[in-house]
Write a protein that holds these residues in place. Structure first.
Motif, PDB file in Angstrom:
ATOM      1  N   ARG A   1       2.627 -10.239  -1.216  1.00  0.00           N
ATOM      2  CA  ARG A   1       3.748  -9.854  -0.341  1.00  0.00           C
ATOM      3  C   ARG A   1       3.775  -8.337  -0.149  1.00  0.00           C
ATOM      4  NH1 ARG A   1       6.684 -13.865  -3.140  1.00  0.00           N
ATOM      5  NH2 ARG A   1       7.566 -12.254  -4.515  1.00  0.00           N
TER       6      ARG A   1
ATOM      7  N   GLU B   1       1.229  -7.412   2.339  1.00  0.00           N
ATOM      8  CA  GLU B   1       1.687  -7.747   3.694  1.00  0.00           C
ATOM      9  C   GLU B   1       2.653  -6.689   4.223  1.00  0.00           C
ATOM     10  OE1 GLU B   1       4.112 -11.317   6.027  1.00  0.00           O
ATOM     11  OE2 GLU B   1       3.729 -11.437   3.872  1.00  0.00           O
ATOM     12  N   GLU B   2       3.608  -6.296   3.392  1.00  0.00           N
ATOM     13  CA  GLU B   2       4.603  -5.317   3.842  1.00  0.00           C
ATOM     14  C   GLU B   2       3.971  -3.956   4.136  1.00  0.00           C
ATOM     15  OE1 GLU B   2       7.398  -5.272   0.731  1.00  0.00           O
ATOM     16  OE2 GLU B   2       8.214  -7.289   1.136  1.00  0.00           O
TER      17      GLU B   2
ATOM     18  N   THR C   1       0.787  -3.228   4.801  1.00  0.00           N
ATOM     19  CA  THR C   1      -0.131  -3.248   5.944  1.00  0.00           C
ATOM     20  C   THR C   1       0.628  -3.377   7.256  1.00  0.00           C
ATOM     21  OG1 THR C   1      -0.418  -5.637   5.569  1.00  0.00           O
ATOM     22  CG2 THR C   1      -2.098  -4.154   4.672  1.00  0.00           C
ATOM     23  N   ARG C   2       1.758  -4.063   7.261  1.00  0.00           N
ATOM     24  CA  ARG C   2       2.560  -4.154   8.486  1.00  0.00           C
ATOM     25  C   ARG C   2       3.080  -2.773   8.886  1.00  0.00           C
ATOM     26  NH1 ARG C   2       6.062  -7.664   6.990  1.00  0.00           N
ATOM     27  NH2 ARG C   2       5.057  -9.496   7.897  1.00  0.00           N
TER      28      ARG C   2
END
Length: 422
Positions: free
Chosen positions: A253, A256-257, A259-260
């Motif tokens: 997670r 994901e955060e 890289t976003r």
């Protein structure tokens, strides 16, 4: 030598340049009826005065046409194509404050010169061309008589007419060469950028370079940090996937955060580099520092922050720069650290902001640089510390990056509040 003299006559640019000059002459014909209007009120004037009046009014009308901006753009485009000269496009937009006023007279002067040379070339080369075609062999019964200072000579049928005709043709070509060379010489001086336009171009170029340099810093800080953190988090997730699935999911997670957020920065940077209408640049400030520290913890780092002072009063450029400095320093700590706690000190005072990051390295600190070694080895550009030093210098701050004991590295920055705020 004779071949060198004839070579300019054989170039295509000579004839396209002559065509450019003759086109300017013909384009001025619609203004002639307006130049003849004053003769209606001055019919009794001598012929010479009438001729001077018509030519003067005609010249003024041609110059007034040259004041229009679309005319200059059309002249620049046609001169590039037909005269084969390198001319930049006229600078559009408002004049920068404090810059000199543009030379509005340069384009009218060029247009008047263009028309004058065009008519001189049309009349002179036309007469010479007609003589060169009709004199040889007495065609159309043509004869030529030259008179100069009481001396006269008549060209009669025979070899003299052929030689004279050939000479007239060569003179007509020479007139085309002379007209073209004169226009090619004067085009950069009258159609090229003025002092005000060169200043505007330099200012725009400086602004673009500064923007691209800022983007390079942002890209290095954001993407470099994200990739470093994501690599470590992926390694952590792989190690604990079987033993601790919850920790592995937390690491994924976090990847994901982070890289976003990096994709948002990258989308903005690519939009600017492509000169597209991109959205507002993502701004990271000291308010986002807790999120940055959380991402480091998800990567397996132990962070010991110590925040003092009222950080809410640190805003604008100072807050954004402080975030990027801490991001780069913590990224370096991840790359070169040994897993020991990373100490982060942020102190806000009325006159400045102090930032300190201390971490333990895997090699003696006397040999460490921005590309030092550690248990985790990552490829680096070697520009991280130099970029930080440049950023701090622009904010009139103080920068220090040096060993702090045998196995520790200390990065310390002090930013003045007055120099950093907007």
């Amino acid at each position: 030598m004779m071949i060198r003299g004839i070579r300019p006559l054989l170039r295509g640019s000579t004839y396209t340049g002559a065509l450019f000059a003759f086109g300017g002459a013909l384009a001025s014909l619609p203004l002639l009826p307006f130049a003849l209007l004053p003769l209606v009120m001055w019919e009794s004037a001598p012929k010479g005065a009438q001729t001077v009046l018509v030519l003067s009014v005609w010249t003024v009308l041609v110059a007034l046409v040259g004041l229009a901006r679309p005319v200059r753009r059309a002249l620049v485009a046609s001169a590039r194509r037909l005269l084969r000269v390198q001319l930049p496009d006229p600078v559009a937009g408002r004049r920068p404050p404090g810059s000199p006023r543009p030379d509005r007279w340069r384009t009218p002067l060029w247009l008047v010169l263009h028309v004058a040379l065009g008519w001189a070339g049309v009349v002179t080369s036309g007469v010479l061309l007609l003589a060169g075609l009709t004199l040889p062999g007495g065609r159309l019964g043509a004869e030529l008589e030259l008179s100069l200072f009481g001396w006269s000579a008549r060209v009669e049928d025979g070899w003299g007419s052929w030689v004279t005709g050939l000479g007239c043709l060569l003179l007509a070509a020479a007139v085309c060469v002379l007209v073209t060379k004169t226009l090619r010489w004067s085009a950069p001086r009258l159609l090229g950028p003025s002092a005000a336009e060169r200043l505007a171009l330099a200012a725009e170029r400086e602004r673009l370079l500064a923007e691209r340099n800022r983007i390079a810093h942002e890209l290095h800080d954001s993407i470099g940090h994200t990739l470093t953190a994501a690599t470590i988090q992926a390694a952590v997730a792989g190690e604990v996937l079987a033993a601790d699935p919850t920790a592995a999911r937390a690491a994924m997670r976090s990847i994901e955060e982070s890289t976003r957020a990096a994709l948002e920065d990258l989308d903005y940077v690519l939009g600017v580099l492509r000169e597209e209408q991109s959205g507002t640049a993502p701004t990271r400030t000291l308010a986002d520092l807790p999120e940055l520290l959380d991402r480091l913890r998800h990567a397996g780092a132990v962070v010991e922050p110590e925040l003092s002072g009222d950080l809410t009063h640190v805003q604008g450029t100072l807050s954004r720069a402080a975030y990027r400095i801490l991001q780069e320093a913590l990224t370096n700590a991840l790359r070169h650290g040994t897993g020991d706690p990373i100490q982060v000190h942020v102190t806000a005072t009325p006159d400045g902001l102090d930032l300190t990051v201390i971490n333990r390295t895997g090699a003696p600190t006397g040999t460490r640089g921005d590309t030092g070694t550690s248990p985790r080895t990552f490829p680096t550009s070697g520009h991280g510390l130099s970029g930080l030093a440049e950023r701090v210098r622009l904010l009139h701050g103080q920068f220090q990056s040096a060993p702090d004991g045998p196995h520790h590295w200390r990065l310390a920055v002090r930013l003045p509040v007055r120099g950093g705020r907007r």
